[in-house]
Scaffold this active site. Structure first.
Site, PDB file in Angstrom:
ATOM      1  N   GLY A 111       0.811  -1.219   0.000  1.00  0.00           N
ATOM      2  CA  GLY A 111       0.000   0.000   0.000  1.00  0.00           C
ATOM      3  C   GLY A 111       0.847   1.273   0.000  1.00  0.00           C
ATOM      4  N   GLU A 114       1.734   1.757  -3.505  1.00  0.00           N
ATOM      5  CA  GLU A 114       0.473   2.121  -4.177  1.00  0.00           C
ATOM      6  C   GLU A 114       0.097   3.585  -3.891  1.00  0.00           C
ATOM      7  OE1 GLU A 114      -1.383  -1.450  -2.547  1.00  0.00           O
ATOM      8  OE2 GLU A 114      -2.052  -1.969  -4.564  1.00  0.00           O
TER       9      GLU A 114
END
Ligand code: COA
Length: 259
Positions: A111, A114
């Site tokens: 994440g 991301e």
């Protein structure tokens, strides 16, 4: 506004948002994602011209989604986690009209990478390490990683990074085009701020339209050329356009009224 998991500081047109859970390597739990949503939203709505997102401490940008939070999730909860995160944070940032620079100051994993990829562009410090290690946990990237990584580095490299779950260093990320610049860690924020200052000299109103047009190139079913034509046309009705062209013709620096 006071936050528990992040810091948000405004200075001279720049809002710096820092994920502040250094003991957990700034892992993104749901509360942090919600706070980030609020902080990005309020910076986008106030007179902030550029947002810089970074991680607290010297070790990590963000070491991923908080594994302790989703380890026992069901199929439904897993799907909801990805859907909610994408809506509140990752898609939200990508579609903000205010430019977002990710200053990747250490590990950007899962994440974390991301989040950096959802930002409009990335700069990194020499110690940064990036990867999508989700398949080593029996899951896949769920915050847009399977889509944005191939866009940024190409399908083959994205396949390799996701299948091997390995990390690349800052120089390889530079070589892949995943980050635009690599600088020493202590220079990272000043460097990002310098880029922000260059951006702020230009029309925020035009930049917002450029973001929309560029993003249209990466959306299924959107004709980016059509979006560009529409956004280009709209610029002609703005005070920023009047000021920018008048200033050029009068041989002076533009003082854009927008945002
Ligand atoms: N979720 C939850 N906690 C995390 C985390 C994550 N994604 N990443 C790190 N942490 C926590 C660790 O559990 C540890 O907590 P503790 O001190 O309470 O035990 C603390 O942060 C420090 O991490 P640690 O693993 O001890 O640091 P390290 O220097 O040995 O290793 C990493 C650094 C980044 C290689 C390692 O933390 C790691 O692999 N993290 C997970 C990365 C990942 O898979 N992310 C994708 C999630 S989908």
């Amino acid at each position: 506004m006071n936050y528990d998991n992040i810091l948000s500081e405004y200075s001279n047109g720049i809002t710096t948002i820092t994920i502040n859970r250094p003991k957990k390597l700034n892992a993104l739990n749901i509360d942090t994602i919600k706070e980030l949503h609020e902080a990005f939203k309020s910076a986008n709505d106030d007179d902030t011209k550029v947002i810089i997102v970074t991680g607290s401490g010297e070790k990590a940008f963000v070491a991923g989604a908080d594994i302790s939070e989703f380890a026992n999730f069901s199929v439904k909860e897993g799907g909801n986690l990805a859907a909610e995160g994408q809506e509140l944070l990752f898609d939200f940032i990508e579609n903000l009209s205010t430019p977002v620079i990710a200053a990747v100051n250490g590990f950007a994993l899962g994440g974390g990478l991301e989040l950096a990829m959802a930002s409009h562009f990335r700069v990194a410090s020499t110690n940064a390490r990036m990867g999508l290690p989700e398949t080593s946990l029996g899951v896949i990237p769920g915050y847009g990683g399977t889509q944005r990584l191939p866009h940024l580095v190409g399908k083959g490299r994205a396949m390799e990074m996701i299948m091997t779950a390995g990390m690349i260093d800052a120089n390889q990320a530079l070589n892949y085009g995943l980050v635009n610049h690599v600088v020493a860690q202590e220079e990272l924020l000043p460097f990002a701020e310098k880029l922000a200052s260059k951006i702020m000299r230009n029309s925020s109103v035009a930049i917002a339209k450029a973001i929309k047009a560029i993003n249209a190139n990466y959306k299924d079913g959107k004709d980016g050329y059509k979006v560009e034509i529409k956004q280009f046309g709209k610029c002609f009705g703005t005070e920023d356009f009047a000021e920018g062209t008048t200033a050029f013709l009068e041989k002076r620096k533009a003082d854009f009224p927008g945002k």
